[in-house]
Design a protein around this motif. Sequence first.
Motif, short mmCIF file in Angstrom:
data_model
loop_
_atom_site.label_atom_id
_atom_site.label_comp_id
_atom_site.label_asym_id
_atom_site.label_seq_id
_atom_site.Cartn_x
_atom_site.Cartn_y
_atom_site.Cartn_z
N GLN A 204 0.83 -1.21 0.00
CA GLN A 204 0.00 0.00 0.00
C GLN A 204 0.86 1.25 0.00
N GLN A 205 1.91 1.25 0.80
CA GLN A 205 2.79 2.41 0.83
C GLN A 205 3.54 2.57 -0.48
N ARG A 206 3.88 1.47 -1.12
CA ARG A 206 4.52 1.54 -2.44
C ARG A 206 3.56 2.13 -3.46
N GLU A 207 2.26 1.74 -3.39
CA GLU A 207 1.25 2.28 -4.30
C GLU A 207 1.07 3.77 -4.09
N ALA A 208 1.30 4.24 -2.87
CA ALA A 208 1.17 5.67 -2.55
C ALA A 208 2.47 6.42 -2.88
N LEU B 102 12.12 -14.74 5.78
CA LEU B 102 10.83 -14.06 5.70
C LEU B 102 9.98 -14.58 4.54
N CYS B 103 8.69 -14.51 4.70
CA CYS B 103 7.76 -14.86 3.62
C CYS B 103 7.52 -13.59 2.81
N LEU B 104 8.03 -13.57 1.60
CA LEU B 104 7.87 -12.40 0.74
C LEU B 104 6.89 -12.64 -0.41
N ARG B 105 6.11 -13.71 -0.31
CA ARG B 105 5.12 -14.00 -1.35
C ARG B 105 4.17 -12.81 -1.45
N LYS B 106 3.75 -12.52 -2.66
CA LYS B 106 2.84 -11.41 -2.98
C LYS B 106 3.46 -10.04 -2.75
N LEU B 107 4.78 -9.99 -2.59
CA LEU B 107 5.47 -8.72 -2.45
C LEU B 107 5.50 -8.01 -3.80
N ASP B 108 5.18 -6.73 -3.83
CA ASP B 108 5.30 -5.94 -5.05
C ASP B 108 6.75 -5.48 -5.15
N ALA B 109 7.57 -6.22 -5.89
CA ALA B 109 9.01 -5.96 -5.96
C ALA B 109 9.39 -5.08 -7.14
N LYS B 110 8.43 -4.63 -7.92
CA LYS B 110 8.72 -3.82 -9.10
C LYS B 110 9.50 -2.55 -8.73
N GLY B 111 10.69 -2.42 -9.31
CA GLY B 111 11.50 -1.23 -9.10
C GLY B 111 12.29 -1.19 -7.81
N LEU B 112 12.20 -2.23 -6.98
CA LEU B 112 12.95 -2.24 -5.73
C LEU B 112 14.44 -2.46 -5.98
N ASP B 113 15.27 -1.93 -5.11
CA ASP B 113 16.70 -2.17 -5.15
C ASP B 113 17.04 -3.06 -3.97
N LEU B 114 17.22 -4.34 -4.24
CA LEU B 114 17.58 -5.31 -3.21
C LEU B 114 19.04 -5.71 -3.34
N SER B 115 19.86 -4.85 -3.93
CA SER B 115 21.27 -5.17 -4.11
C SER B 115 21.91 -5.41 -2.75
N ASP B 116 22.78 -6.42 -2.72
CA ASP B 116 23.52 -6.83 -1.52
C ASP B 116 22.61 -7.30 -0.38
N SER B 117 21.37 -7.62 -0.68
CA SER B 117 20.46 -8.11 0.37
C SER B 117 20.67 -9.60 0.61
N TYR B 118 20.31 -10.02 1.78
CA TYR B 118 20.48 -11.40 2.21
C TYR B 118 19.10 -12.04 2.32
N LEU B 119 18.78 -12.94 1.39
CA LEU B 119 17.46 -13.56 1.30
C LEU B 119 17.50 -15.05 1.65
N ARG B 120 18.42 -15.44 2.52
CA ARG B 120 18.59 -16.84 2.88
C ARG B 120 17.29 -17.42 3.44
N GLN B 121 16.89 -18.55 2.88
CA GLN B 121 15.71 -19.31 3.29
C GLN B 121 14.43 -18.49 3.30
N ALA B 122 14.39 -17.42 2.55
CA ALA B 122 13.16 -16.62 2.41
C ALA B 122 12.20 -17.35 1.47
N ASP B 123 10.93 -17.09 1.63
CA ASP B 123 9.92 -17.66 0.75
C ASP B 123 9.65 -16.65 -0.36
N LEU B 124 10.23 -16.91 -1.53
CA LEU B 124 10.13 -15.99 -2.66
C LEU B 124 9.20 -16.54 -3.74
#
Length: 116
Positions: free
Chosen positions: A28-32, A46-68
């Motif tokens: 919602q905050q991304r839509e705003a 973390l469970c990131l399912r249904k995340l609106d990732a369009k245009g995000l910068d996740l460079s150098d992020s650590y997504l170990r065992q996340a639900d993508l």
Amino acid sequence: MGTPGVADPGVFVVPSVREFIQRDQFNQQREADQHCDLRGCDLRGLCLRKLDAKGLDLSDSYLRQADLRGVDFSLTCLKGASVNGAKISGTYFPSELSAEEITLSLLHGTRMRYSK
């Protein structure tokens, strides 16, 4: 890789990444048109399912065992990110990212490299 913080007053602040990932509120905050800085974040487990990732910068992020599962990262910067042990079924990665690079990160935790 630093600690997430405030880039400027108009940026969506992430006080604690674990508290932050409440997808509906985030989307919602991304839509705003709220901007957020997720470079170098620790998003492991973390469970990131249904995340609106369009245009995000996740460079150098650590997504170990996340639900993508099912997340569309096609327009997301994942340079230097690691997806070790993550659930990636149905995940759409940037076309510049090779299957070999994704597999190395998934199995061995290497940081994904690609040029855009």
